[in-house]
Design a protein around this motif. Structure first.
Motif, PDB file in Angstrom:
ATOM      1  N   MET A  33       0.859  -1.198   0.094  1.00  0.00           N
ATOM      2  CA  MET A  33      -0.102   0.169   0.009  1.00  0.00           C
ATOM      3  C   MET A  33       0.695   1.243   0.088  1.00  0.00           C
ATOM      4  O   MET A  33       1.747   1.434   0.840  1.00  0.00           O
ATOM      5  N   VAL A  34       0.498   2.197  -1.059  1.00  0.00           N
ATOM      6  CA  VAL A  34       1.126   3.346  -0.976  1.00  0.00           C
ATOM      7  C   VAL A  34       0.165   4.483  -0.412  1.00  0.00           C
ATOM      8  O   VAL A  34      -0.892   4.671  -0.772  1.00  0.00           O
ATOM      9  N   THR A  35       0.599   5.306   0.561  1.00  0.00           N
ATOM     10  CA  THR A  35      -0.015   6.238   1.180  1.00  0.00           C
ATOM     11  C   THR A  35       0.522   7.607   1.304  1.00  0.00           C
ATOM     12  O   THR A  35       1.721   7.603   1.765  1.00  0.00           O
ATOM     13  N   PRO A  36       0.120   8.803   0.646  1.00  0.00           N
ATOM     14  CA  PRO A  36       0.715  10.235   0.907  1.00  0.00           C
ATOM     15  C   PRO A  36       1.134  10.367   2.422  1.00  0.00           C
ATOM     16  O   PRO A  36       0.263  10.212   3.142  1.00  0.00           O
ATOM     17  N   VAL A  37       2.063  11.056   2.378  1.00  0.00           N
ATOM     18  CA  VAL A  37       2.606  11.656   3.742  1.00  0.00           C
ATOM     19  C   VAL A  37       2.169  12.945   3.900  1.00  0.00           C
ATOM     20  O   VAL A  37       2.214  13.695   2.936  1.00  0.00           O
ATOM     21  N   ARG A  50      -3.842  19.148  -3.988  1.00  0.00           N
ATOM     22  CA  ARG A  50      -4.551  17.977  -3.864  1.00  0.00           C
ATOM     23  C   ARG A  50      -3.998  16.936  -2.807  1.00  0.00           C
ATOM     24  O   ARG A  50      -2.821  16.624  -2.871  1.00  0.00           O
ATOM     25  N   VAL A  51      -4.763  16.055  -2.293  1.00  0.00           N
ATOM     26  CA  VAL A  51      -4.319  15.082  -1.511  1.00  0.00           C
ATOM     27  C   VAL A  51      -4.511  13.832  -2.326  1.00  0.00           C
ATOM     28  O   VAL A  51      -5.829  13.559  -2.721  1.00  0.00           O
ATOM     29  N   ALA A  52      -3.540  13.157  -2.553  1.00  0.00           N
ATOM     30  CA  ALA A  52      -3.911  11.799  -3.434  1.00  0.00           C
ATOM     31  C   ALA A  52      -4.479  10.744  -2.495  1.00  0.00           C
ATOM     32  O   ALA A  52      -4.162  10.683  -1.256  1.00  0.00           O
ATOM     33  N   ALA A  53      -5.298   9.817  -2.968  1.00  0.00           N
ATOM     34  CA  ALA A  53      -5.728   8.786  -2.122  1.00  0.00           C
ATOM     35  C   ALA A  53      -4.577   7.499  -1.876  1.00  0.00           C
ATOM     36  O   ALA A  53      -3.823   7.387  -3.030  1.00  0.00           O
ATOM     37  N   ALA A  54      -4.845   6.601  -0.822  1.00  0.00           N
ATOM     38  CA  ALA A  54      -3.991   5.610  -0.877  1.00  0.00           C
ATOM     39  C   ALA A  54      -4.111   4.704  -2.111  1.00  0.00           C
ATOM     40  O   ALA A  54      -5.340   4.609  -2.694  1.00  0.00           O
ATOM     41  N   ARG A  55      -3.105   4.022  -2.716  1.00  0.00           N
ATOM     42  CA  ARG A  55      -3.295   2.923  -3.593  1.00  0.00           C
ATOM     43  C   ARG A  55      -2.663   1.554  -3.064  1.00  0.00           C
ATOM     44  O   ARG A  55      -1.847   1.588  -2.304  1.00  0.00           O
ATOM     45  N   ARG A  56      -3.333   0.352  -3.676  1.00  0.00           N
ATOM     46  CA  ARG A  56      -3.069  -0.877  -2.960  1.00  0.00           C
ATOM     47  C   ARG A  56      -2.847  -1.870  -4.212  1.00  0.00           C
ATOM     48  O   ARG A  56      -3.512  -1.733  -5.216  1.00  0.00           O
ATOM     49  N   PHE A  65       5.735  -6.220  -7.362  1.00  0.00           N
ATOM     50  CA  PHE A  65       4.652  -5.058  -7.458  1.00  0.00           C
ATOM     51  C   PHE A  65       5.074  -3.964  -8.205  1.00  0.00           C
ATOM     52  O   PHE A  65       6.208  -3.610  -8.596  1.00  0.00           O
ATOM     53  N   ARG A  66       3.921  -3.479  -8.782  1.00  0.00           N
ATOM     54  CA  ARG A  66       4.190  -2.165  -9.530  1.00  0.00           C
ATOM     55  C   ARG A  66       2.861  -1.233  -9.443  1.00  0.00           C
ATOM     56  O   ARG A  66       1.854  -1.933  -9.570  1.00  0.00           O
ATOM     57  N   ILE A  67       3.072   0.013  -8.940  1.00  0.00           N
ATOM     58  CA  ILE A  67       1.865   0.837  -8.658  1.00  0.00           C
ATOM     59  C   ILE A  67       2.283   2.068  -9.410  1.00  0.00           C
ATOM     60  O   ILE A  67       3.075   3.014  -9.083  1.00  0.00           O
ATOM     61  N   PRO A  68       1.605   2.236 -10.572  1.00  0.00           N
ATOM     62  CA  PRO A  68       1.914   3.554 -11.478  1.00  0.00           C
ATOM     63  C   PRO A  68       0.769   4.447 -11.134  1.00  0.00           C
ATOM     64  O   PRO A  68      -0.244   4.417 -10.247  1.00  0.00           O
ATOM     65  N   GLY A  69       1.162   5.489 -11.804  1.00  0.00           N
ATOM     66  CA  GLY A  69       0.057   6.758 -11.779  1.00  0.00           C
ATOM     67  C   GLY A  69       0.028   7.323 -10.537  1.00  0.00           C
ATOM     68  O   GLY A  69      -0.962   7.987 -10.163  1.00  0.00           O
ATOM     69  N   LEU A  70       1.113   7.512  -9.744  1.00  0.00           N
ATOM     70  CA  LEU A  70       1.097   8.050  -8.500  1.00  0.00           C
ATOM     71  C   LEU A  70       1.658   9.683  -8.564  1.00  0.00           C
ATOM     72  O   LEU A  70       2.560  10.013  -9.473  1.00  0.00           O
ATOM     73  N   ALA A  71       1.018  10.567  -7.736  1.00  0.00           N
ATOM     74  CA  ALA A  71       1.107  11.851  -7.738  1.00  0.00           C
ATOM     75  C   ALA A  71       2.556  12.057  -7.122  1.00  0.00           C
ATOM     76  O   ALA A  71       3.250  11.269  -6.203  1.00  0.00           O
ATOM     77  N   SER A  72       3.539  13.026  -7.411  1.00  0.00           N
ATOM     78  CA  SER A  72       5.013  13.258  -6.903  1.00  0.00           C
ATOM     79  C   SER A  72       4.686  13.805  -5.761  1.00  0.00           C
ATOM     80  O   SER A  72       3.539  14.238  -5.467  1.00  0.00           O
ATOM     81  N   THR A  76       4.556   6.798   2.085  1.00  0.00           N
ATOM     82  CA  THR A  76       4.600   5.689   2.822  1.00  0.00           C
ATOM     83  C   THR A  76       4.507   4.419   2.137  1.00  0.00           C
ATOM     84  O   THR A  76       3.117   4.353   1.630  1.00  0.00           O
ATOM     85  N   LEU A  77       5.238   3.676   1.871  1.00  0.00           N
ATOM     86  CA  LEU A  77       5.005   2.412   1.401  1.00  0.00           C
ATOM     87  C   LEU A  77       5.215   1.265   2.385  1.00  0.00           C
ATOM     88  O   LEU A  77       5.870   1.268   3.452  1.00  0.00           O
TER      89      LEU A  77
END
Length: 123
Positions: A33-37, A50-56, A65-72, A76-77
């Motif tokens: 899971m990737v969560t913005p700090v 903007r605040v990006a949502a968590a991705r899983r 694993f690969r999680i594309p399309g993340l905001a810069s 936290t991974l």
């Protein structure tokens, strides 16, 4: 259309890597899971755009694993799988190169099993 170009650039980050267990064995089906700090906003500062949502996602048969399309920005991974101690790491997106996680096995304690037997009736 400059705003559209900025939005597109803002979501091109990719986080990818592999999850391994003891002795380097790959772990299949681990949750990643990737969560913005959260940014600290001080009085007078402009709020974040903007605040990006968590991705899983989950690791594949090779532990990848690969999680594309993340905001810069800072994220936290977190990686977890039943039978292993969860791990977290902070990193900056975009991130160069794959991320490797080594999870420690955590033996599960099961409750005692009690077996009670009764004599059979003869017919």
């Amino acid at each position: 259309h400059a705003a559209h170009a900025v939005a597109r650039q803002d979501t091109t980050g990719v986080v990818e890597g592999v999850v391994r267990g003891p002795a380097g064995t790959v772990i299949v089906g681990a949750e990643v899971m990737v969560t913005p700090v959260a940014s600290v906003v001080r009085a007078g500062d402009a709020p974040p755009a903007r605040v990006a949502a968590a991705r899983r996602t989950y690791t594949d048969e090779a532990g990848r694993f690969r999680i594309p399309g993340l905001a810069s920005g800072r994220v936290t991974l977190a990686v977890r799988r039943i039978g292993y101690r969860p791990r977290t790491r902070e990193l900056e997106v975009p991130h160069a190169g794959p991320v490797e996680f080594a999870l420690d096995a955590v033996p599960q304690q099961l409750g005692a099993v009690v077996v009670a037997a009764q004599g059979r009736t003869r017919y």
